[in-house]
Design a protein around this motif. Sequence first.
Motif, mmCIF file in Angstrom:
data_model
loop_
_atom_site.group_PDB
_atom_site.id
_atom_site.type_symbol
_atom_site.label_atom_id
_atom_site.label_comp_id
_atom_site.label_asym_id
_atom_site.label_seq_id
_atom_site.Cartn_x
_atom_site.Cartn_y
_atom_site.Cartn_z
ATOM 1 N N LEU A 1 0.839 -1.212 0.000
ATOM 2 C CA LEU A 1 0.000 0.000 0.000
ATOM 3 C C LEU A 1 0.873 1.261 0.000
ATOM 4 O O LEU A 1 0.650 2.199 -0.770
ATOM 5 C CB LEU A 1 -0.917 0.004 1.219
ATOM 6 C CG LEU A 1 -1.699 1.310 1.476
ATOM 7 C CD1 LEU A 1 -2.720 1.545 0.366
ATOM 8 C CD2 LEU A 1 -2.399 1.280 2.827
ATOM 9 N N LEU A 2 1.860 1.258 0.864
ATOM 10 C CA LEU A 2 2.749 2.420 0.960
ATOM 11 C C LEU A 2 3.518 2.629 -0.335
ATOM 12 O O LEU A 2 3.731 3.770 -0.778
ATOM 13 C CB LEU A 2 3.723 2.241 2.121
ATOM 14 C CG LEU A 2 3.099 2.272 3.521
ATOM 15 C CD1 LEU A 2 4.149 1.930 4.582
ATOM 16 C CD2 LEU A 2 2.493 3.646 3.807
ATOM 17 N N LEU B 1 7.170 7.927 1.740
ATOM 18 C CA LEU B 1 6.390 6.683 1.717
ATOM 19 C C LEU B 1 7.201 5.533 1.114
ATOM 20 O O LEU B 1 7.073 4.375 1.549
ATOM 21 C CB LEU B 1 5.105 6.892 0.920
ATOM 22 C CG LEU B 1 4.073 7.845 1.544
ATOM 23 C CD1 LEU B 1 2.829 7.924 0.664
ATOM 24 C CD2 LEU B 1 3.701 7.412 2.954
ATOM 25 N N SER C 1 6.333 10.241 -3.555
ATOM 26 C CA SER C 1 6.739 10.503 -2.171
ATOM 27 C C SER C 1 7.935 9.652 -1.785
ATOM 28 O O SER C 1 7.848 8.425 -1.695
ATOM 29 C CB SER C 1 5.572 10.239 -1.220
ATOM 30 O OG SER C 1 6.004 10.296 0.122
ATOM 31 N N GLU D 1 -3.586 4.291 6.906
ATOM 32 C CA GLU D 1 -4.163 3.061 6.349
ATOM 33 C C GLU D 1 -3.228 1.873 6.598
ATOM 34 O O GLU D 1 -3.673 0.764 6.979
ATOM 35 C CB GLU D 1 -4.423 3.236 4.855
ATOM 36 C CG GLU D 1 -5.577 4.170 4.525
ATOM 37 C CD GLU D 1 -5.845 4.250 3.037
ATOM 38 O OE1 GLU D 1 -5.668 3.206 2.364
ATOM 39 O OE2 GLU D 1 -6.221 5.330 2.551
ATOM 40 N N ALA D 2 -1.928 2.080 6.371
ATOM 41 C CA ALA D 2 -0.970 0.996 6.627
ATOM 42 C C ALA D 2 -0.957 0.608 8.095
ATOM 43 O O ALA D 2 -0.908 -0.584 8.461
ATOM 44 C CB ALA D 2 0.419 1.441 6.177
ATOM 45 N N GLU E 1 -2.023 13.445 2.219
ATOM 46 C CA GLU E 1 -2.193 12.135 1.586
ATOM 47 C C GLU E 1 -1.152 11.138 2.112
ATOM 48 O O GLU E 1 -1.447 9.936 2.270
ATOM 49 C CB GLU E 1 -2.077 12.271 0.070
ATOM 50 C CG GLU E 1 -3.258 13.011 -0.555
ATOM 51 C CD GLU E 1 -3.180 13.036 -2.068
ATOM 52 O OE1 GLU E 1 -2.999 11.952 -2.646
ATOM 53 O OE2 GLU E 1 -3.303 14.129 -2.658
ATOM 54 N N GLU E 2 0.048 11.601 2.379
ATOM 55 C CA GLU E 2 1.062 10.734 2.982
ATOM 56 C C GLU E 2 0.616 10.255 4.358
ATOM 57 O O GLU E 2 0.763 9.072 4.712
ATOM 58 C CB GLU E 2 2.389 11.479 3.090
ATOM 59 C CG GLU E 2 3.066 11.721 1.759
ATOM 60 C CD GLU E 2 4.304 12.590 1.871
ATOM 61 O OE1 GLU E 2 5.165 12.533 0.987
ATOM 62 O OE2 GLU E 2 4.405 13.351 2.871
ATOM 63 N N GLN F 1 2.578 1.754 -3.396
ATOM 64 C CA GLN F 1 1.657 2.243 -4.424
ATOM 65 C C GLN F 1 1.407 3.753 -4.248
ATOM 66 O O GLN F 1 1.424 4.518 -5.209
ATOM 67 C CB GLN F 1 0.346 1.471 -4.361
ATOM 68 C CG GLN F 1 0.456 0.025 -4.848
ATOM 69 C CD GLN F 1 -0.839 -0.746 -4.632
ATOM 70 O OE1 GLN F 1 -1.720 -0.328 -3.872
ATOM 71 N NE2 GLN F 1 -0.949 -1.907 -5.305
ATOM 72 N N ARG F 2 1.185 4.103 -2.985
ATOM 73 C CA ARG F 2 0.932 5.536 -2.719
ATOM 74 C C ARG F 2 2.202 6.365 -2.968
ATOM 75 O O ARG F 2 2.115 7.523 -3.379
ATOM 76 C CB ARG F 2 0.469 5.718 -1.278
ATOM 77 C CG ARG F 2 -0.860 5.051 -0.983
ATOM 78 C CD ARG F 2 -2.013 5.721 -1.757
ATOM 79 N NE ARG F 2 -3.249 5.037 -1.549
ATOM 80 C CZ ARG F 2 -4.061 5.236 -0.494
ATOM 81 N NH1 ARG F 2 -3.726 6.076 0.458
ATOM 82 N NH2 ARG F 2 -5.194 4.569 -0.398
ATOM 83 N N GLU G 1 -2.488 10.036 5.412
ATOM 84 C CA GLU G 1 -3.612 9.113 5.240
ATOM 85 C C GLU G 1 -3.103 7.725 4.822
ATOM 86 O O GLU G 1 -3.602 6.690 5.292
ATOM 87 C CB GLU G 1 -4.583 9.660 4.190
ATOM 88 C CG GLU G 1 -5.318 10.916 4.618
ATOM 89 C CD GLU G 1 -6.148 10.690 5.878
ATOM 90 O OE1 GLU G 1 -6.720 9.580 6.025
ATOM 91 O OE2 GLU G 1 -6.215 11.619 6.702
ATOM 92 N N ALA G 2 -2.085 7.675 3.958
ATOM 93 C CA ALA G 2 -1.518 6.388 3.536
ATOM 94 C C ALA G 2 -0.892 5.663 4.717
ATOM 95 O O ALA G 2 -1.061 4.440 4.899
ATOM 96 C CB ALA G 2 -0.497 6.615 2.438
#
Length: 328
Positions: A27-28, A40, A37, A315-316, A308-309, A30-31, A311-312
Amino acid sequence: QGSKGAVSFLQVNRGSMRHAISKAAKLLQQRAFALHSKTLLEAASAAAANPFVKVIEMIESLLEKLKAEAASEATHKAWCDKELNANKLKRNKKTAEVNKLQAEVEGLDASIAEMGATIQKLSQEQADLTTAMREATELRQKEKAENEETIADASSGAEAVKQALVILKEFYSSQAAPAALIQRKQVPEMEAYKGMQRENGGVIGMLEVIESDFARLKAETETSEAQAQSEYDHFMEVSTATKKAKHEEEFKLKLDKDQTEFEREQTEKDLRSTEAELAKANDYFEQLKPACLEVHVNWEERVAKRQEEIEALKEAWAILDRKSKGQE
Protein backbone atom coordinates in the motif's frame (compact mmCIF):
# COMPACT_ATOMS: atom_id res chain seq x y z
CA GLN A 1 1.71 -33.45 19.85
CA GLY A 2 1.01 -30.34 21.90
CA SER A 3 4.44 -29.08 21.14
CA LYS A 4 3.94 -29.61 17.44
CA GLY A 5 0.63 -27.69 17.61
CA ALA A 6 2.22 -24.72 19.29
CA VAL A 7 4.94 -24.56 16.67
CA SER A 8 2.37 -24.82 13.94
CA PHE A 9 0.36 -21.95 15.48
CA LEU A 10 3.40 -19.75 15.71
CA GLN A 11 4.31 -20.45 12.13
CA VAL A 12 0.81 -19.60 10.98
CA ASN A 13 0.73 -16.45 13.08
CA ARG A 14 4.10 -15.33 11.81
CA GLY A 15 2.99 -15.98 8.30
CA SER A 16 -0.13 -13.88 8.72
CA MET A 17 1.92 -11.04 10.24
CA ARG A 18 4.31 -11.12 7.32
CA HIS A 19 1.28 -11.05 5.06
CA ALA A 20 -0.04 -7.96 6.86
CA ILE A 21 3.34 -6.28 6.65
CA SER A 22 3.56 -7.14 2.96
CA LYS A 23 0.09 -5.71 2.41
CA ALA A 24 0.94 -2.52 4.28
CA ALA A 25 4.26 -2.19 2.45
CA LYS A 26 2.56 -2.69 -0.89
CA LEU A 27 0.00 0.00 0.00
CA LEU A 28 2.75 2.42 0.96
CA GLN A 29 4.70 1.65 -2.19
CA GLN A 30 1.66 2.24 -4.42
CA ARG A 31 0.93 5.54 -2.72
CA ALA A 32 4.60 6.50 -2.90
CA PHE A 33 4.62 6.05 -6.67
CA ALA A 34 1.30 7.89 -7.04
CA LEU A 35 2.40 10.83 -4.89
CA HIS A 36 6.07 10.75 -5.89
CA SER A 37 6.74 10.50 -2.17
CA LYS A 38 10.23 9.61 -1.04
CA THR A 39 8.97 9.37 2.53
CA LEU A 40 6.39 6.68 1.72
CA LEU A 41 8.84 4.81 -0.49
CA GLU A 42 11.39 4.66 2.32
CA ALA A 43 8.65 3.58 4.73
CA ALA A 44 7.60 0.77 2.35
CA SER A 45 11.18 -0.49 2.09
CA ALA A 46 11.68 -0.34 5.85
CA ALA A 47 8.40 -2.16 6.47
CA ALA A 48 9.46 -5.04 4.25
CA ALA A 49 12.78 -5.46 6.10
CA ASN A 50 11.67 -5.13 9.75
CA PRO A 51 9.69 -7.13 12.29
CA PHE A 52 5.96 -6.53 12.81
CA VAL A 53 6.25 -4.55 16.03
CA LYS A 54 9.08 -2.41 14.76
CA VAL A 55 7.11 -1.62 11.59
CA ILE A 56 4.17 -0.43 13.68
CA GLU A 57 6.48 1.73 15.78
CA MET A 58 8.14 3.12 12.64
CA ILE A 59 4.79 4.04 11.08
CA GLU A 60 3.58 5.65 14.32
CA SER A 61 6.84 7.59 14.60
CA LEU A 62 6.60 8.67 10.97
CA LEU A 63 2.99 9.77 11.46
CA GLU A 64 4.00 11.91 14.41
CA LYS A 65 6.86 13.36 12.41
CA LEU A 66 4.63 14.28 9.44
CA LYS A 67 1.98 15.77 11.74
CA ALA A 68 4.66 17.81 13.49
CA GLU A 69 6.03 18.96 10.12
CA ALA A 70 2.51 19.86 8.98
CA ALA A 71 1.90 21.86 12.16
CA SER A 72 5.29 23.55 11.87
CA GLU A 73 4.72 24.38 8.22
CA ALA A 74 1.23 25.71 8.96
CA THR A 75 2.73 27.92 11.65
CA HIS A 76 5.46 29.03 9.25
CA LYS A 77 2.88 29.69 6.51
CA ALA A 78 0.81 31.80 8.89
CA TRP A 79 3.93 33.71 9.92
CA CYS A 80 4.91 34.22 6.27
CA ASP A 81 1.43 35.43 5.35
CA LYS A 82 1.45 37.84 8.27
CA GLU A 83 4.95 39.16 7.58
CA LEU A 84 4.46 39.42 3.82
CA ASN A 85 1.17 41.25 4.22
CA ALA A 86 2.57 43.64 6.83
CA ASN A 87 5.68 44.19 4.72
CA LYS A 88 3.62 44.85 1.58
CA LEU A 89 1.46 47.39 3.41
CA LYS A 90 4.56 49.10 4.78
CA ARG A 91 6.30 49.17 1.39
CA ASN A 92 3.19 50.58 -0.29
CA LYS A 93 2.76 53.17 2.44
CA LYS A 94 6.39 54.27 2.42
CA THR A 95 6.48 54.36 -1.38
CA ALA A 96 3.44 56.66 -1.39
CA GLU A 97 5.04 58.83 1.31
CA VAL A 98 8.31 59.03 -0.63
CA ASN A 99 6.47 60.05 -3.81
CA LYS A 100 4.50 62.67 -1.90
CA LEU A 101 7.59 64.10 -0.18
CA GLN A 102 9.53 64.15 -3.46
CA ALA A 103 6.70 66.12 -5.07
CA GLU A 104 6.69 68.52 -2.10
CA VAL A 105 10.46 69.04 -2.34
CA GLU A 106 10.17 69.71 -6.08
CA GLY A 107 7.32 72.16 -5.46
CA LEU A 108 9.29 73.96 -2.74
CA ASP A 109 12.36 74.12 -5.00
CA ALA A 110 10.23 75.71 -7.73
CA SER A 111 8.78 78.24 -5.25
CA ILE A 112 12.24 79.10 -3.90
CA ALA A 113 13.60 79.60 -7.42
CA GLU A 114 10.61 81.75 -8.39
CA MET A 115 10.89 83.88 -5.24
CA GLY A 116 14.64 84.24 -5.79
CA ALA A 117 14.08 85.49 -9.33
CA THR A 118 11.39 87.92 -8.16
CA ILE A 119 13.64 89.23 -5.35
CA GLN A 120 16.44 89.79 -7.86
CA LYS A 121 14.03 91.56 -10.21
CA LEU A 122 12.70 93.80 -7.41
CA SER A 123 16.24 94.65 -6.31
CA GLN A 124 17.22 95.57 -9.87
CA GLU A 125 14.07 97.67 -10.29
CA GLN A 126 14.89 99.57 -7.09
CA ALA A 127 18.43 100.16 -8.32
CA ASP A 128 17.05 101.38 -11.66
CA LEU A 129 14.66 103.74 -9.85
CA THR A 130 17.50 105.07 -7.70
CA THR A 131 19.56 105.75 -10.83
CA ALA A 132 16.61 107.36 -12.61
CA MET A 133 15.86 109.57 -9.58
CA ARG A 134 19.50 110.62 -9.29
CA GLU A 135 19.72 111.42 -13.00
CA ALA A 136 16.37 113.27 -12.87
CA THR A 137 17.61 115.32 -9.90
CA GLU A 138 20.88 116.18 -11.64
CA LEU A 139 18.99 117.17 -14.81
CA ARG A 140 16.45 119.17 -12.78
CA GLN A 141 19.18 121.05 -10.92
CA LYS A 142 20.98 121.87 -14.16
CA GLU A 143 17.75 122.90 -15.90
CA LYS A 144 16.68 124.99 -12.89
CA ALA A 145 20.02 126.78 -12.78
CA GLU A 146 19.78 127.55 -16.51
CA ASN A 147 16.17 128.78 -16.16
CA GLU A 148 17.03 130.94 -13.14
CA GLU A 149 19.95 132.42 -15.04
CA THR A 150 17.70 133.09 -18.06
CA ILE A 151 15.02 134.66 -15.83
CA ALA A 152 17.63 136.82 -14.08
CA ASP A 153 19.12 137.90 -17.40
CA ALA A 154 15.67 138.66 -18.81
CA SER A 155 14.75 140.65 -15.71
CA SER A 156 18.01 142.61 -15.83
CA GLY A 157 17.62 143.22 -19.54
CA ALA A 158 14.03 144.35 -19.16
CA GLU A 159 14.98 146.67 -16.31
CA ALA A 160 17.86 148.14 -18.31
CA VAL A 161 15.65 148.70 -21.34
CA LYS A 162 12.97 150.20 -19.12
CA GLN A 163 15.47 152.66 -17.68
CA ALA A 164 16.78 153.48 -21.15
CA LEU A 165 13.22 154.18 -22.32
CA VAL A 166 12.64 156.53 -19.45
CA ILE A 167 15.85 158.41 -20.25
CA LEU A 168 15.15 158.52 -23.97
CA LYS A 169 11.57 159.62 -23.52
CA GLU A 170 12.66 162.37 -21.17
CA PHE A 171 15.42 163.37 -23.59
CA TYR A 172 13.19 163.43 -26.63
CA SER A 173 10.45 165.17 -24.71
CA SER A 174 12.80 167.95 -23.56
CA GLN A 175 14.28 168.42 -27.04
CA ALA A 176 11.15 168.29 -29.14
CA ALA A 177 9.45 171.60 -28.09
CA PRO A 178 12.41 174.06 -28.42
CA ALA A 179 13.52 172.52 -31.69
CA ALA A 180 10.08 172.89 -33.17
CA LEU A 181 9.81 176.55 -32.06
CA ILE A 182 13.20 177.48 -33.55
CA GLN A 183 12.37 175.77 -36.77
CA ARG A 184 9.10 177.68 -37.14
CA LYS A 185 10.64 181.03 -36.38
CA GLN A 186 13.79 180.78 -38.41
CA VAL A 187 12.76 178.57 -41.30
CA PRO A 188 9.01 178.38 -41.72
CA GLU A 189 9.40 175.87 -44.53
CA MET A 190 11.04 173.43 -42.07
CA GLU A 191 7.95 173.30 -39.90
CA ALA A 192 6.80 170.13 -41.55
CA TYR A 193 10.14 168.41 -40.83
CA LYS A 194 9.57 165.35 -38.65
CA GLY A 195 13.05 163.72 -38.76
CA MET A 196 13.79 163.84 -35.01
CA GLN A 197 10.32 162.61 -34.17
CA ARG A 198 10.68 159.66 -36.56
CA GLU A 199 14.04 158.83 -34.97
CA ASN A 200 12.46 159.21 -31.59
CA GLY A 201 9.64 156.83 -32.49
CA GLY A 202 11.99 154.28 -34.09
CA VAL A 203 14.41 153.95 -31.16
CA ILE A 204 11.73 153.93 -28.51
CA GLY A 205 9.66 151.45 -30.50
CA MET A 206 12.61 149.19 -30.90
CA LEU A 207 13.41 149.35 -27.18
CA GLU A 208 9.81 148.68 -26.30
CA VAL A 209 9.87 145.58 -28.51
CA ILE A 210 13.06 144.47 -26.79
CA GLU A 211 11.49 145.13 -23.39
CA SER A 212 8.49 143.06 -24.45
CA ASP A 213 10.77 140.27 -25.66
CA PHE A 214 12.57 140.25 -22.32
CA ALA A 215 9.24 140.16 -20.46
CA ARG A 216 7.92 137.34 -22.66
CA LEU A 217 11.16 135.36 -22.26
CA LYS A 218 10.97 135.76 -18.50
CA ALA A 219 7.31 134.71 -18.37
CA GLU A 220 7.81 131.74 -20.67
CA THR A 221 10.89 130.59 -18.75
CA GLU A 222 9.08 130.96 -15.41
CA THR A 223 6.16 128.94 -16.78
CA SER A 224 8.51 126.29 -18.20
CA GLU A 225 10.39 126.15 -14.89
CA ALA A 226 7.19 125.75 -12.91
CA GLN A 227 6.01 122.98 -15.25
CA ALA A 228 9.37 121.19 -15.13
CA GLN A 229 9.47 121.44 -11.33
CA SER A 230 5.93 120.09 -11.07
CA GLU A 231 6.75 117.18 -13.35
CA TYR A 232 9.94 116.50 -11.39
CA ASP A 233 8.09 116.59 -8.07
CA HIS A 234 5.45 114.19 -9.40
CA PHE A 235 8.09 111.86 -10.80
CA MET A 236 10.02 111.86 -7.51
CA GLU A 237 6.82 111.30 -5.51
CA VAL A 238 5.71 108.36 -7.67
CA SER A 239 9.22 106.91 -7.85
CA THR A 240 9.71 107.17 -4.08
CA ALA A 241 6.37 105.47 -3.42
CA THR A 242 7.10 102.79 -6.02
CA LYS A 243 10.58 102.19 -4.63
CA LYS A 244 9.20 101.91 -1.11
CA ALA A 245 6.51 99.44 -2.22
CA LYS A 246 9.11 97.34 -4.05
CA HIS A 247 11.39 97.39 -1.02
CA GLU A 248 8.56 96.25 1.26
CA GLU A 249 7.60 93.53 -1.23
CA GLU A 250 11.22 92.39 -1.46
CA PHE A 251 11.56 92.33 2.35
CA LYS A 252 8.40 90.26 2.76
CA LEU A 253 9.40 87.96 -0.07
CA LYS A 254 12.79 87.35 1.54
CA LEU A 255 11.04 86.31 4.76
CA ASP A 256 8.75 84.00 2.79
CA LYS A 257 11.75 82.56 0.95
CA ASP A 258 13.58 81.94 4.23
CA GLN A 259 10.51 80.16 5.61
CA THR A 260 10.13 78.11 2.44
CA GLU A 261 13.81 77.13 2.54
CA PHE A 262 13.35 76.00 6.15
CA GLU A 263 10.30 73.96 5.17
CA ARG A 264 12.24 72.50 2.26
CA GLU A 265 15.05 71.47 4.60
CA GLN A 266 12.60 69.79 6.99
CA THR A 267 10.81 68.07 4.10
CA GLU A 268 14.14 66.86 2.74
CA LYS A 269 14.96 65.36 6.15
CA ASP A 270 11.57 63.63 6.23
CA LEU A 271 12.19 62.35 2.71
CA ARG A 272 15.60 60.88 3.60
CA SER A 273 14.14 59.26 6.72
CA THR A 274 11.20 57.79 4.79
CA GLU A 275 13.49 56.57 2.01
CA ALA A 276 15.59 54.80 4.67
CA GLU A 277 12.45 53.15 6.06
CA LEU A 278 11.41 52.08 2.55
CA ALA A 279 14.88 50.65 1.88
CA LYS A 280 14.69 48.74 5.16
CA ALA A 281 11.27 47.35 4.22
CA ASN A 282 12.59 46.33 0.78
CA ASP A 283 15.58 44.61 2.40
CA TYR A 284 13.28 42.69 4.71
CA PHE A 285 11.15 41.65 1.72
CA GLU A 286 14.29 40.22 0.09
CA GLN A 287 14.94 38.30 3.32
CA LEU A 288 11.41 36.90 3.28
CA LYS A 289 11.61 35.68 -0.30
CA PRO A 290 13.74 32.54 0.22
CA ALA A 291 11.66 31.32 3.16
CA CYS A 292 8.22 32.38 2.00
CA LEU A 293 8.13 32.85 -1.77
CA GLU A 294 10.99 31.09 -3.54
CA VAL A 295 9.70 27.50 -3.20
CA HIS A 296 9.44 24.82 -5.87
CA VAL A 297 6.02 23.52 -4.80
CA ASN A 298 2.92 25.47 -4.01
CA TRP A 299 2.12 25.53 -0.31
CA GLU A 300 -1.40 24.18 -0.85
CA GLU A 301 0.06 21.34 -2.95
CA ARG A 302 2.59 20.54 -0.23
CA VAL A 303 -0.15 20.45 2.42
CA ALA A 304 -2.33 18.22 0.26
CA LYS A 305 0.56 15.86 -0.49
CA ARG A 306 1.56 15.61 3.14
CA GLN A 307 -2.03 14.95 4.13
CA GLU A 308 -2.19 12.13 1.59
CA GLU A 309 1.06 10.73 2.98
CA ILE A 310 -0.44 10.82 6.47
CA GLU A 311 -3.61 9.11 5.24
CA ALA A 312 -1.52 6.39 3.54
CA LEU A 313 0.45 5.79 6.73
CA LYS A 314 -2.79 5.68 8.72
CA GLU A 315 -4.16 3.06 6.35
CA ALA A 316 -0.97 1.00 6.63
CA TRP A 317 -1.02 1.33 10.38
CA ALA A 318 -4.70 0.30 10.45
CA ILE A 319 -3.83 -2.89 8.52
CA LEU A 320 -1.17 -3.78 11.04
CA ASP A 321 -3.27 -2.69 13.99
CA ARG A 322 -6.16 -4.93 12.99
CA LYS A 323 -3.73 -7.79 12.64
CA SER A 324 -2.24 -7.12 16.04
CA LYS A 325 -5.74 -7.32 17.53
CA GLY A 326 -6.48 -10.56 15.74
CA GLN A 327 -9.17 -8.98 13.52
CA GLU A 328 -7.64 -10.35 10.34
